[in-house]
Design a protein around this motif. Structure first.
Motif, mmCIF file in Angstrom:
data_model
loop_
_atom_site.group_PDB
_atom_site.id
_atom_site.type_symbol
_atom_site.label_atom_id
_atom_site.label_comp_id
_atom_site.label_asym_id
_atom_site.label_seq_id
_atom_site.Cartn_x
_atom_site.Cartn_y
_atom_site.Cartn_z
ATOM 1 N N THR A 22 0.749 -1.076 0.021
ATOM 2 C CA THR A 22 0.071 0.106 -0.234
ATOM 3 C C THR A 22 0.918 1.194 -0.154
ATOM 4 O O THR A 22 0.599 2.059 -0.883
ATOM 5 C CB THR A 22 -0.985 0.131 1.298
ATOM 6 O OG1 THR A 22 -1.854 -1.174 1.238
ATOM 7 C CG2 THR A 22 -1.935 1.223 1.377
ATOM 8 N N GLY A 23 1.664 1.272 0.812
ATOM 9 C CA GLY A 23 2.914 2.360 0.808
ATOM 10 C C GLY A 23 3.631 2.557 -0.528
ATOM 11 O O GLY A 23 3.824 3.550 -0.954
ATOM 12 N N LEU A 24 4.305 1.490 -0.841
ATOM 13 C CA LEU A 24 4.840 1.441 -1.926
ATOM 14 C C LEU A 24 3.985 2.065 -3.294
ATOM 15 O O LEU A 24 4.471 2.777 -4.281
ATOM 16 C CB LEU A 24 5.491 0.024 -2.483
ATOM 17 C CG LEU A 24 6.651 -0.356 -1.561
ATOM 18 C CD1 LEU A 24 6.846 -1.726 -1.803
ATOM 19 C CD2 LEU A 24 7.743 0.658 -1.569
ATOM 20 N N SER A 25 2.692 1.648 -3.207
ATOM 21 C CA SER A 25 1.774 1.985 -4.315
ATOM 22 C C SER A 25 1.668 3.422 -4.380
ATOM 23 O O SER A 25 1.678 4.095 -5.454
ATOM 24 C CB SER A 25 0.465 1.340 -4.058
ATOM 25 O OG SER A 25 0.549 -0.121 -4.333
ATOM 26 N N VAL A 26 1.339 4.241 -3.239
ATOM 27 C CA VAL A 26 1.458 5.560 -3.214
ATOM 28 C C VAL A 26 2.440 6.217 -3.970
ATOM 29 O O VAL A 26 2.538 7.189 -4.596
ATOM 30 C CB VAL A 26 1.314 5.988 -1.592
ATOM 31 C CG1 VAL A 26 1.162 7.559 -1.573
ATOM 32 C CG2 VAL A 26 0.078 5.551 -1.009
ATOM 33 N N LEU A 27 3.986 5.677 -3.722
ATOM 34 C CA LEU A 27 4.820 6.161 -4.296
ATOM 35 C C LEU A 27 4.991 5.694 -5.736
ATOM 36 O O LEU A 27 6.208 5.877 -6.527
ATOM 37 C CB LEU A 27 6.440 6.284 -3.530
ATOM 38 C CG LEU A 27 6.460 7.080 -2.339
ATOM 39 C CD1 LEU A 27 7.588 6.852 -1.506
ATOM 40 C CD2 LEU A 27 6.462 8.568 -2.746
ATOM 41 N N ARG A 28 4.242 5.099 -6.075
ATOM 42 C CA ARG A 28 4.365 4.273 -7.369
ATOM 43 C C ARG A 28 5.717 3.500 -7.550
ATOM 44 O O ARG A 28 6.543 3.566 -8.338
ATOM 45 C CB ARG A 28 4.197 5.191 -8.659
ATOM 46 C CG ARG A 28 2.999 5.689 -8.622
ATOM 47 C CD ARG A 28 1.991 5.567 -9.973
ATOM 48 N NE ARG A 28 3.065 5.343 -11.195
ATOM 49 C CZ ARG A 28 3.016 6.363 -12.082
ATOM 50 N NH1 ARG A 28 2.326 7.661 -11.739
ATOM 51 N NH2 ARG A 28 3.839 6.274 -13.113
ATOM 52 N N LEU A 29 6.105 2.580 -6.439
ATOM 53 C CA LEU A 29 7.380 1.869 -6.338
ATOM 54 C C LEU A 29 7.067 0.614 -6.545
ATOM 55 O O LEU A 29 8.171 -0.258 -6.069
ATOM 56 C CB LEU A 29 8.113 2.192 -5.222
ATOM 57 C CG LEU A 29 8.867 3.960 -5.157
ATOM 58 C CD1 LEU A 29 9.450 3.954 -3.822
ATOM 59 C CD2 LEU A 29 9.770 3.773 -6.264
ATOM 60 N N ILE A 30 5.855 0.021 -6.913
ATOM 61 C CA ILE A 30 5.654 -1.336 -7.040
ATOM 62 C C ILE A 30 6.559 -1.900 -8.236
ATOM 63 O O ILE A 30 6.244 -1.338 -9.158
ATOM 64 C CB ILE A 30 4.170 -1.642 -7.238
ATOM 65 C CG1 ILE A 30 3.373 -1.142 -5.950
ATOM 66 C CG2 ILE A 30 3.877 -2.893 -7.748
ATOM 67 C CD1 ILE A 30 3.549 -2.000 -4.813
ATOM 68 N N PRO A 31 7.158 -2.885 -8.330
ATOM 69 C CA PRO A 31 8.173 -3.311 -9.425
ATOM 70 C C PRO A 31 7.034 -3.780 -10.556
ATOM 71 O O PRO A 31 6.092 -4.597 -10.131
ATOM 72 C CB PRO A 31 8.967 -4.300 -8.849
ATOM 73 C CG PRO A 31 8.272 -4.798 -7.547
ATOM 74 C CD PRO A 31 7.571 -3.723 -6.926
ATOM 75 N N THR A 32 7.151 -3.215 -11.549
ATOM 76 C CA THR A 32 6.200 -3.717 -12.535
ATOM 77 C C THR A 32 6.895 -4.085 -14.028
ATOM 78 O O THR A 32 7.697 -2.978 -14.195
ATOM 79 C CB THR A 32 5.282 -2.265 -13.175
ATOM 80 O OG1 THR A 32 4.866 -1.851 -11.777
ATOM 81 C CG2 THR A 32 4.025 -2.910 -13.862
ATOM 82 N N PRO A 33 6.979 -5.307 -14.465
ATOM 83 C CA PRO A 33 6.369 -6.504 -13.843
ATOM 84 C C PRO A 33 7.122 -6.911 -12.661
ATOM 85 O O PRO A 33 8.299 -6.374 -12.476
ATOM 86 C CB PRO A 33 6.285 -7.578 -14.902
ATOM 87 C CG PRO A 33 7.350 -7.016 -15.920
ATOM 88 C CD PRO A 33 7.540 -5.487 -15.658
ATOM 89 N N PRO A 34 6.760 -7.827 -11.825
ATOM 90 C CA PRO A 34 5.435 -8.480 -11.648
ATOM 91 C C PRO A 34 3.952 -7.795 -11.317
ATOM 92 O O PRO A 34 2.917 -8.183 -11.405
ATOM 93 C CB PRO A 34 5.576 -9.738 -10.932
ATOM 94 C CG PRO A 34 6.505 -8.939 -9.692
ATOM 95 C CD PRO A 34 7.189 -7.888 -10.353
#
Ligand code: ATP
Ligand code: SF4
Ligand code: MG
Lengths: 320, 306
Positions: free
Chosen positions: A49-61
């Protein structure tokens, strides 16, 4: 005034076992200057949730498939990569659990703080070096002028975490996401680190999302709490209200099983059953296999957020 | 740092002595001897005894070793049994050829292998990554002499662009250096990719991102500096191996370096020459190890700053 508002956020990860729906439509908001605790068992989705706010989710996966993250009136999910770089460390900062591995071992603490300052050019700082010394001073590092020349391995764990806070807050963000900032630290320095965060929060008027396992920390430092369960938010309320009058069966189980609020929830096998996996989550309410009050509808239909008034929100069919 | 270097140098003396002593013993124990090589198998026992005495080969091996060591310390590496030339002279001219060959191979493999490894890591799991790593794997798996023969076949015999053998100018350096360097390109690229990916997964890379640093700067400032540390150490450790690997390549390309000299000396049991070459290789190994550690210390404050 609302600073950040997360609406219907869906996050999924492509894994070997299949598609994992790790955040299943979460909603919450945080006001200016406020501290929101984010609690829940391991794997429920606090960090992502925290990483999503900073858009730091590794994409992919990972991929955010639906929802909005509104920060200071703008949807972060629509920002360009360049715009996000300006926001990260500038307007929203994040610190992590283990300060032993979250600072770069080959650069001095001062260099790493200076990098943030040079990048974001915060107002009210005369020179980069002054900003570095001031930042270290603000987290109560003694002799900041010479300490700035130290490498991370020359700092103790508590000092590293304070160094990390100094670096992230040197540019005066309006939101700090602190992901278990004291979990990896000695009990003796945990309080000091939380105090440093609280002091700076007051000084900068900054809001804090405090991710933690420790309900004692929540009781002490937070204004409001969001209880997460398996990629959903079960209940959000003011701290006192939540502790005194929990509504969601999961929250009740949590609090009922804890005689005093200073226990770590991961230490306690408080509720029978285990956290469901995200690939094949239970249908309807994700908590129903463990819920003592489950009804037929719980196995079919996902509960929606119910506002009980005074900002007390619960996602449970008991209150439909 | 200086104290560390001095300490390491002092500790390396027994290592060099040990290596040369073991080499002495092995030479002594293996069949064949220089006397037969010089006089032929039909020489009279008297003639053999006389020559043995002259060369000091009748003495116990430890006495021979002690005498050799004493001479080395006085700067005398002895004379070749075969050519009667002073060993230092024979090696002197060849050492520069070998260094020229190995350093060219080494530098070009570093200059190619490292960027390829970084590129593959940055493009992880894309076609570009798979293709470059496939080629690297191939380079890494094939022995250098195979590349030597293939390069001669293609560039000398078929296309006639480059000379087959000898050392009469820069053109002559290209093929042997390539043959020696290609397998290294493969291993360096693979290692660099692995190390880069590992550092990219470190939490401080996430911290850098959370600070707002651009992907480009994260790669070049935060990731590569850390990934370079183990790679540098490995490179310096591998350099002496590259020099000994030159034995085969120098022989194939008639490159007048130490490797070729070593090959001939071993065939004919020219003890003084073999001893001197092993001594040089042992010293180079120790020096490059030390150099690797110094570079690692410069890159990594955890080693440098206590
Ligand atoms: N990079 C990733 N790839 C695949 N799955 C991931 C990744 N990151 C997180 N997940 C999955 O997302 C879910 C939530 O993870 P998250 O790290 O947010 O949990 P958490 O609530 O922070 O737990 P903890 O208390 O242990 O830190 C987990 O099931 C995890 O397996
Ligand atoms: S929705 Fe049903 S299963 Fe879920 S917590 Fe409420 S009562 Fe229990
Ligand atoms: Mg976490």
């Amino acid at each position: 005034m609302t600073l950040l508002e997360i609406k219907n956020l869906h996050l999924q990860f492509q894994s070997d076992e299949g598609l994992a729906l790790v955040l299943d439509g979460i909603n919450f908001d945080i006001k200016k200057g406020e501290t929101l605790g984010l609690v829940g068992e391991s794997g429920c989705g606090k960090s992502v949730t925290g990483l999503s706010v900073l858009r730091l989710i590794p994409t992919p996966p990972g991929e955010i498939t639906e929802g909005e993250i509104i920060f200071e009136g703008e949807n972060l999910l629509e920002k360009s990569a360049k715009e996000m770089q300006n926001i990260r460390g500038g307007r929203i900062a994040m610190i992590f659990q283990d300060p032993m591995v979250s600072l770069n071992p080959v650069y001095t603490i001062g260099d790493q703080i200076a990098e943030a300052i040079d990048l974001h050019q915060p107002k009210g700082i005369t020179s980069t070096w002054d900003g570095v010394v001031e930042a270290l001073d603000s987290v109560q590092i003694a002799d900041p002028e010479s300490r700035a020349h130290n490498y991370p391995h020359q700092f103790s764990g508590g000092m590293r975490q304070r160094g990390m806070i100094a670096m992230m807050l040197s540019c005066r963000p309006s939101l700090l996401i602190a992901d278990e900032p004291t979990t990896a630290l000695d009990v003796t320095v945990q309080a000091q680190v939380l105090q440093v965060i609280a002091d700076l929060q007051k000084e900068l008027g900054m809001a804090v999302i405090l991710i933690t396992h420790n309900l004692g920390v929540v009781a002490e430092s937070c204004d409001r709490v969001a209880v997460m369960y398996a990629g959903t938010i079960a209940e959000i309320a003011d701290v006192e209200k939540l502790f005194e009058n929990p509504k969601h069966p999961y929250t009740r189980g949590l609090l009922g099983a804890i005689p005093r609020a200073d226990r770590d929830m991961n230490d306690l096998a408080i509720i029978e059953g285990s956290v469901p996996n995200h690939v094949n989550p239970p249908k309807g309410c994700r908590f129903h296999p463990r819920c003592k009050e489950a009804m037929d509808i719980c196995r079919i239909e996902k509960p929606t957020d119910v506002d009980l008034g005074e900002d007390h929100i619960v996602a449970c069919h008991l209150y439909g | 740092m200086l104290r560390y270097i001095t300490k390491r140098l002092i500790f390396s003396i027994p290592i060099v002595l040990g290596v040369t002593l073991i080499a002495f013993l092995i030479l002594y124990l293996t069949p064949g001897d220089p006397v037969t090589n010089l006089l032929g198998s039909r020489a009279t026992p008297e003639a053999r005894a006389e020559l043995s005495e002259k060369l000091g080969l009748d003495q116990p091996v430890l006495v021979q070793y002690g005498r050799w060591l004493g001479n080395v310390l006085h700067g005398d590496l002895g004379t070749s049994i075969l050519t009667k030339q002073p060993v230092s002279e024979a090696i002197g001219s060849r050492l520069s050829y070998t260094l020229k060959l190995t350093l060219t191979a080494f530098l070009s493999s570093v200059l190619i292998g490292i960027p390829v490894g970084i590129f593959a890591a940055a493009k992880q799991n894309t076609a570009a990554d798979h293709i470059s790593m496939g080629i690297a794997m191939f380079f890494y798996s094939m022995p250098d002499f195979w590349f030597g023969l293939m390069l001669i076949l293609v560039f000398s015999l078929t296309l006639q662009w480059l000379p087959v053998s000898g050392a009469y100018g820069p053109k002559y350096l290209i093929l042997p250096a390539l043959a020696l360097g290609l397998p290294k390109i493969g291993s360096i690229a693979r290692l660099m990719r692995a190390e880069t990916l590992e550092v990219m997964r470190e939490e401080y890379s996430l911290t850098a991102r959370a600070k707002g640093i651009s992907e480009w700067l994260i790669m070049f400032k935060h990731v590569l500096r850390n990934a370079a540390i183990p790679v540098m150490v490995m490179l310096f450790l591998a350099l002496p191996w590259l020099i000994s690997g030159a034995v085969v390549i120098e022989t194939i390309f008639a490159w007048p370096g130490m490797g070729q000299l070593m090959y001939q000396a071993i065939l004919r049991k020219d003890f003084p020459v073999i001893q001197a070459l092993l001594l040089i290789i042992a010293i180079l190994t120790v020096l490059f190890n030390l150099l690797g550690d110094v570079v690692a210390g410069l890159l990594d404050p955890r080693i440098r700053v206590k």
